[in-house]
Design a protein around this motif. Structure first.
Motif, short mmCIF file in Angstrom:
data_model
loop_
_atom_site.label_atom_id
_atom_site.label_comp_id
_atom_site.label_asym_id
_atom_site.label_seq_id
_atom_site.Cartn_x
_atom_site.Cartn_y
_atom_site.Cartn_z
N THR A 68 -5.34 -1.89 -0.81
CA THR A 68 -5.32 -1.75 -2.64
C THR A 68 -5.70 -2.32 -3.40
O THR A 68 -5.96 -1.66 -4.45
CB THR A 68 -4.11 -1.87 -2.35
N GLU A 105 1.08 -1.38 -0.21
CA GLU A 105 -0.15 0.14 -0.04
C GLU A 105 0.64 1.01 0.43
O GLU A 105 -0.10 2.40 -0.36
CB GLU A 105 -0.72 -0.28 0.82
N GLU A 116 2.31 0.87 -4.27
CA GLU A 116 0.71 1.11 -4.73
C GLU A 116 0.88 2.60 -5.38
O GLU A 116 0.64 3.11 -6.46
CB GLU A 116 0.18 1.40 -3.57
#
Length: 207
Positions: A187, A128, A132
């Motif tokens: 995510t 995340e 991400e």
């Protein structure tokens, strides 16, 4: 033609790059890694690396560094290197970043532009955070991004208002803590259909 030149030529022809983000020994030195979603994520990443090389894709290695901090991300401690069992081949760029995403503090975009790369495959640690964030920025820059969710890993995230420096057992016992599976699910929801195609190693490689 040298092996580096061959690698560059092949990468330019494929138009795709695998970006391996922060799969480094630093994380294995942290207490939270005991509760990581996949402590052996390097094996999944290795499968992707083999797949990318076999297709002639460029593999780009990104490492996170925090110089002068004395933490496991300080290069002086020797942990800012790929997890044992992973290594860059001749001609594969190895970049060191100091930001969350892989673009801002490196020449990643220059490399991609020079080699005609328009599609990226992203994987790494943490799901995340750096992976991400890199995926989101890459999408905004116009790249076609594939996010390989099971070739990422993350750790539990304590509640922002919780006391810092608690033992891992206390973090895990706190009902406010986001556990790795929850983080990865969030995510996946945030990226899929917006910033990337979310897939798995098996779906991508066919094996």
């Amino acid at each position: 033609m040298t092996s580096t030149e061959k690698s560059q030529q092949s990468a330019s022809a494929s138009g795709t790059a695998l970006v391996v983000i922060d799969v480094q020994e630093s994380f294995r030195q942290r207490a939270g890694w005991q509760a990581a979603s996949d402590p052996e994520v390097a094996e999944q990443v290795g499968r992707l690396v083999d797949f990318a090389r076999a297709r002639g894709d460029l593999v780009i290695w990104v490492l996170h560094a925090e110089p002068g901090t004395g933490t496991v991300f300080d290069p002086l401690l020797g942990y800012v290197r790929p997890i044992d069992g992973l290594a860059a081949a001749d001609g594969e760029p190895v970049l060191t970043k100091t930001s969350h995403n892989a673009f801002t503090t490196t020449n990643l975009q220059q490399i991609l532009t020079e080699r005609g790369i328009r599609s990226l495959i992203t994987c790494g640690i943490r799901t995340e955070q750096c992976v991400e964030t890199t995926t989101r920025l890459a999408s905004d820059l116009g790249y076609d991004v594939t996010f390989v969710v099971d070739a990422t890993a993350t750790e539990p995230i304590p509640d922002p208002d919780a006391p810092a420096g608690r033992p891992l057992a206390e973090v895990l016992a706190d009902p406010r803590t986001l556990l790795p599976d929850e983080v990865i699910a969030r995510t996946r929801y945030a990226l899929a259909g917006r910033f990337a195609t979310v897939t798995t190693v098996k779906e991508l490689t066919g094996s």
